[in-house]
Design an enzyme around this catalytic site. Structure first.
Site, PDB file in Angstrom:
ATOM      1  N   GLU A 175      42.403  45.290  42.385  1.00 49.79           N
ATOM      2  CA  GLU A 175      41.037  45.511  42.863  1.00 49.79           C
ATOM      3  C   GLU A 175      40.939  46.511  44.028  1.00 49.79           C
ATOM      4  OE1 GLU A 175      38.965  41.868  43.637  1.00 49.79           O
ATOM      5  OE2 GLU A 175      39.277  41.101  41.619  1.00 49.79           O
ATOM      6  N   GLU A 384      41.971  38.379  35.942  1.00 53.49           N
ATOM      7  CA  GLU A 384      41.383  37.339  36.791  1.00 53.49           C
ATOM      8  C   GLU A 384      40.019  36.955  36.260  1.00 53.49           C
ATOM      9  OE1 GLU A 384      40.958  37.798  41.088  1.00 53.49           O
ATOM     10  OE2 GLU A 384      42.944  38.721  41.144  1.00 53.49           O
TER      11      GLU A 384
HETATM   12  C1  FCB Z   1      39.207  38.398  43.529  1.00 50.28           C
HETATM   13  C2  FCB Z   1      40.542  38.499  44.233  1.00 50.28           C
HETATM   14  C3  FCB Z   1      41.285  37.188  44.330  1.00 50.28           C
HETATM   15  C4  FCB Z   1      40.349  36.039  44.611  1.00 50.28           C
HETATM   16  C5  FCB Z   1      39.206  36.037  43.633  1.00 50.28           C
HETATM   17  C6  FCB Z   1      38.246  34.878  43.812  1.00 50.28           C
HETATM   18  O1  FCB Z   1      38.380  39.412  43.944  1.00 50.28           O
HETATM   19  O2  FCB Z   1      41.374  39.433  43.604  1.00 50.28           O
HETATM   20  O3  FCB Z   1      42.279  37.324  45.311  1.00 50.28           O
HETATM   21  O4  FCB Z   1      39.938  36.091  45.905  1.00 50.28           O
HETATM   22  O5  FCB Z   1      38.493  37.231  43.753  1.00 50.28           O
END
Ligand code: FCB
Length: 483
Positions: A175, A384
């Protein structure tokens, strides 16, 4: 049938394709603890956590989930859940403290972790940078300093020296939107700067570091699977007939998604983005040859998806959730989106104030495949996706996290919908394996499928974890109507 049935019947299930990885994710600073052990020195998150008001309850990652000491038990838990792959990150401040020479003790921790994972039959999915820059490098300008990109490449090679014989999949960055705009422009994340030009410089230098690391690792070993993880969103206009709302959606799409996707996949920044932000500092940092480096071909793109954005040039009648958690003032992370307002759609929200929209994941994956990964022949995965809710421990010790279970199953369903309509998706990592240090929210927000009691460090698999365990065991999802 309910999700608790041990054997889903053939008619009521949807199967995952062969080879599809069902995993879970975490990141170094959020779980490891041992912040001052084994030769590790401060990262920007250690320093930022000390800034008054920066993190809720003045929490920090000093102990976190104590994973540094408990990694064997944690891997055993992953094995019990049946995870095919575990996505973790390495701490630059542990591997090369202060950004200086390699620290053998730090490298050794990851070497032992990798061995443990391989011994458990779990694919180690390594991410080199999940936001924890050595503080010493921040003091030399951090990601706003071009030199940090070259230091990142050197750090990547040091880890490859130690783990390259056992780790096949290497993700450069997690990210970069957060580690540039949210961190250097918005100030909500470490290092907490609030400077538009620094945010744009950080974004470009992160991209450069990514490209340099991909080139160097590829040269070392052409067989590695190399990639990057981006957090992406669907930016939608509130009123699709309003030119103001359409422009708001275009800006957010540009400054959230395309600012990274275009340089990586197309070797350029889009014209409209350059018109919006070029004069704010981006043009000043682009040097000849940079975009060729940044667009060095990759093998895998990880998409992190949490929620969509519903935007307008008009303000909403009521503010919607998801704002900065702390009292410390922050500003918009977007370099050129004054006048863009974020609206709620009235969908259910997690306790982060994020709207739950599983079908948005299907749509997003389809778009990314059509416009970027498909033409480039790059594997697409969800690296994620997850939800924070206020869990309660029942008298019997169980955590009946019904909402998280539904979140998990419905997003897996959306991936199967994407696959059904012709978008090849190769894996899914739930965020997160454990409750952990949720950045500026400290320990206030729990995303885990495994509960962590921070007083005792006891781990308890939540109902969502048990549901995921069944999905993984059967490599199938109960049909929505059967849940
Ligand atoms: C993302 C992050 C991770 C966590 C989630 C909820 O943006 O990569 O570390 O904080 O959100």
């Amino acid at each position: 049938m309910t999700i608790l049935d041990p054997e889903p019947t053939a008619t009521a299930v949807r199967r995952f394709p062969d080879g599809f990885l069902l995993g879970a994710a975490a990141a170094a600073y959020q779980i490891e603890g041992a912040a001052h052990e084994g030769g590790r020195t401060d990262s920007i998150w250690d320093a930022f956590s000390r800034v008054p008001g920066a993190v809720i309850n003045a929490d920090n990652g000093d102990v976190a989930c104590d994973h540094y000491h408990r990694y064997r038990d944690d891997v055993a838990l992953m094995k019990e859940l049946g995870l095919n792959a575990y996505r973790f990150s390495t701490s630059w401040a542990r591997v090369r403290p202060d950004g200086g020479p390699v620290n053998p003790e730090g490298v050794d921790f990851y070497s032992r972790l990798v061995d443990e994972l391989l011994g458990a039959g779990i694919v180690p999915w390594l991410t080199l940078y999940h936001w924890d820059l050595p503080q010493a490098l921040e003091e030399r300008g951090g990601w706003a300093n071009r030199d940090t990109a070259y230091r990142f490449r050197d750090y990547a090679l040091s880890l490859h020296d130690a783990l390259g014989d056992r780790v096949d999949i290497w993700t450069t960055l997690n990210e970069p939107w957060c580690s540039s705009f949210l961190s250097y422009t918005g100030g909500a994340h470490a290092p907490g700067r609030q400077d538009v030009a620094a945010g744009l410089a950080a974004a470009h230098h992160l991209m450069l570091g990514h490209g340099l690391a991909v080139q160097a690792l590829r040269e070392r070993d052409p067989s590695l699977e190399l990639g990057i993880t981006l957090n992406l969103t669907n930016a939608k206009p509130v009123d699709p007939t309003s030119p103001g709302d359409l422009d708001a959606a275009r800006r957010i799409d540009g400054q959230f998604n395309r600012v990274f996707l275009d340089p990586i996949f197309r070797g350029h920044y889009a014209g409209d983005l350059l018109a919006d932000v070029g004069h704010l500092g981006l043009r000043d940092v682009i040097r000849p040859g940079d975009l060729e480096i940044i667009s060095t071909p990759i093998d895998a793109l990880g998409v992190n998806y949490y929620h969509g954005e519903f935007v307008s040039s008009l303000p909403p009648e009521e503010r919607h959730g998801g704002e900065a958690p702390t009292e410390r003032p922050t500003r918009s992370p977007f370099p050129a989106a004054e006048g863009v307002h974020f609206h709620a759609r009235g969908l259910p929200q997690t306790v982060m104030g994020w709207e739950v929209e599983p079908d948005g994941l299907r749509e997003l994956l389809g778009r990314v495949h059509r416009e970027y990964t498909g033409p480039a022949g790059v594997r697409l995965l969800v690296t994620e996706n997850g939800a924070a809710y206020d869990d309660e421990v029942s008298p019997d010790g169980a955590i009946h996290d019904v909402e998280r279970t539904e979140f998990l199953l419905s997003h897996l369903g959306a991936i199967l919908d994407a696959i059904d309509e012709g978008t090849p998706v190769h894996g899914y990592f739930y965020w997160s394996i454990l409750d952990n240090f949720e950045w500026a929210w400290g320990y206030d927000k729990r995303f885990g499928i495994v509960r962590v009691d921070y007083d005792t460090q006891e781990r308890t698999i939540k109902d969502s974890g048990l549901a995921y365990q069944r999905v993984i065991r059967h490599r199938a999802l109960p049909a929505a109507s059967a849940r």
